[in-house]
Scaffold this active site. Structure first.
Site: not given
Ligand code: F6P
Length: 440
Positions: A155-156, A210-211, A362, A364-365
């Protein structure tokens, strides 16, 4: 000439005069963009040229550039060097996209040098010291069978100047960024630095989440796999809830700002009695609040099944919020809070409750993409390669009205795809669950 409009008309038995029992669910929706204006029509034609062929003036119509291979390309494949980076949270299908990019670039365009950067933008920043991976057909063989990303992620964002230095050192002409909105903000900055330096390096994104919260991409890849996996948790919680007296199943699913996973997973099972999402605020307390409704239902029917999106109910907390490395607000744990409030409420009313809480988190992803998502990933990757080789930059591949399109990054990060509380998806959820439109 055939009158196309007449051919599309559906016969009706007469004017509707009776108030629909569903009218209360329609809230303020006034157009078909919401639900349903009788005089509106869903257009048959979805390209400017199709509309023009009907003799309709089209000059003012806004439209996306279509995706797909061009007859003339910008980059000479024999001299083109490509970089691929995966950034942000995991998502089913990342490896499918990497593999399809590599195969399309090598097999069809004849590109000979493809670099994979490790762990997101960190892999393009000298101080992390990450090695670069050479990608070819052998390296990517079979990777689509696995969840995660062979390149790793992080991330980032990192300093865009350092990233462009890295691209220049490796003589990269095309950079593919597979990431979410935060990563696309980073990609835009990279493209801006490239432009400032007067370099010709294409920066093309494949949106990942995924969102399903990136606009102009009707369904983001991995979303279908993720909500399909989430149905397993709902099924388990429902079995538990129906087996015990006054059983309550409570499942919390990912979805920071957008409740698509919760809505789709709940609809897929059709066992949920309540779905709570960030887009539709609700009250827990009071006679019209969620808790009173739940207790009445459990007493009446003997069980209840609740699905919540992790971003729901955040307005019920007053704790100060902090940000993660991607700039996302760290959420309060609504699922656990609700579990506690339900237990408290039933105890205070002297009503037995057997609550089973599942947060698949996690799981689900991190799974591999299902066949539908795999197909979609390949097609998105092909569209991204065609766009980049044709010299497009500062764009992501999108899917709009069922077609692959080119979307400027600035547009793709300008808003968020949300469940429309006046739209037909939320209406389907209200119809399937039977929950009231408002808990107030
Ligand atoms: O952005 C996708 C997502 O899966 C969200 O649904 C979730 O809130 C978030 O990532 C969690 O990711 P992490 O724990 O890696 O920051």
């Amino acid at each position: 000439m055939v009158d196309e409009r007449a051919r599309l008309e559906v016969r009706t038995l007469g004017e509707g005069r009776i108030d629909s029992p569903l009218a209360a669910l329609l809230r303020t929706g006034r157009t078909t963009q919401h639900y349903v204006d009788e005089s509106d029509r869903v257009l048959l034609d979805d390209t400017v040229s199709l509309v023009a062929a009907r003799g309709v003036p089209v000059d003012e119509l806004p439209g996306f550039e279509p995706g797909g291979p061009r007859r003339k390309i910008f980059f000479d494949p024999s001299k083109t060097r490509v970089g691929i980076v995966t950034c942000g949270g995991l998502c089913p299908g990342l490896n499918d996209v990497i593999r399809a990019l590599v195969l399309e670039l090598t097999n069809h365009y004849g590109v000979r040098r493809i670099f994979g950067f490790r762990n997101g933008y960190q892999g393009m920043t000298a101080r992390y010291g990450r090695s670069v991976v050479d990608l070819d057909a052998d390296v990517v063989a079979g990777i689509n069978e696995y969840g995660g990303t062979i390149l790793g992620t992080s991330r980032g964002n990192q300093d865009p100047d350092e990233i462009v230095d890295c691209l220049e050192q490796l003589s990269v002409n095309v950079l593919f960024v597979i990431g979410g909105d935060g990563s696309m903000r980073g990609a835009l900055k990279i493209a801006e630095v490239v432009a400032e330096r007067g370099r010709r390096i294409a920066v093309v994104g494949v949106p990942k989440t995924i969102d399903n919260d990136i606009p102009y991409i009707e369904r983001s890849f991995g979303f279908q796999t993720a909500f399909a996996k989430a149905t397993e948790a709902i099924r388990a919680a429902h079995v538990e809830a129906t087996a015990f007296p006054n059983g309550i199943g409570l499942v919390q699913l990912m979805g920071r700002h957008s409740g698509f996973i919760a809505c789709y997973a709940a609809l897929a099972n059709n066992d949920a009695d309540y779905v709570l999402i960030p887009e539709v605020p609700f009250s827990l307390d009071g006679p019209g609040g969620f808790l009173a409704h739940l207790r009445a239902r459990v007493v009446d029917r003997g069980h209840a099944m609740i699905v919540v999106a992790e971003g729901a109910g955040q307005e019920l907390f007053d704790a100060a919020s902090s940000l993660d490395a991607s700039g996302n607000v760290r959420l309060q744990d609504f699922g656990r809070y609700l579990r506690h409030r339900i237990a408290e409420d039933f105890a205070a009313a002297g009503v037995e409750a057997n609550l089973k809480y599942i947060d698949p988190s996690y799981t689900i992803r991190s799974v591999p993409a299902n066949p539908y998502d795999s197909v979609y990933c390949i097609r998105l990757a092909h569209a991204a390669v065609h766009a980049a080789m044709a010299g497009r930059t500062e764009m992501v591949v999108g899917r709009w009205r069922g077609r692959f399109v080119h979307v400027p990054i600035s547009l793709a990060i300008s808003s968020r795809n949300l469940v429309d509380p006046d739209g037909d998806l939320w209406l389907s959820v209200l119809e399937a669950t039977g929950q009231p439109p408002v808990f107030a």
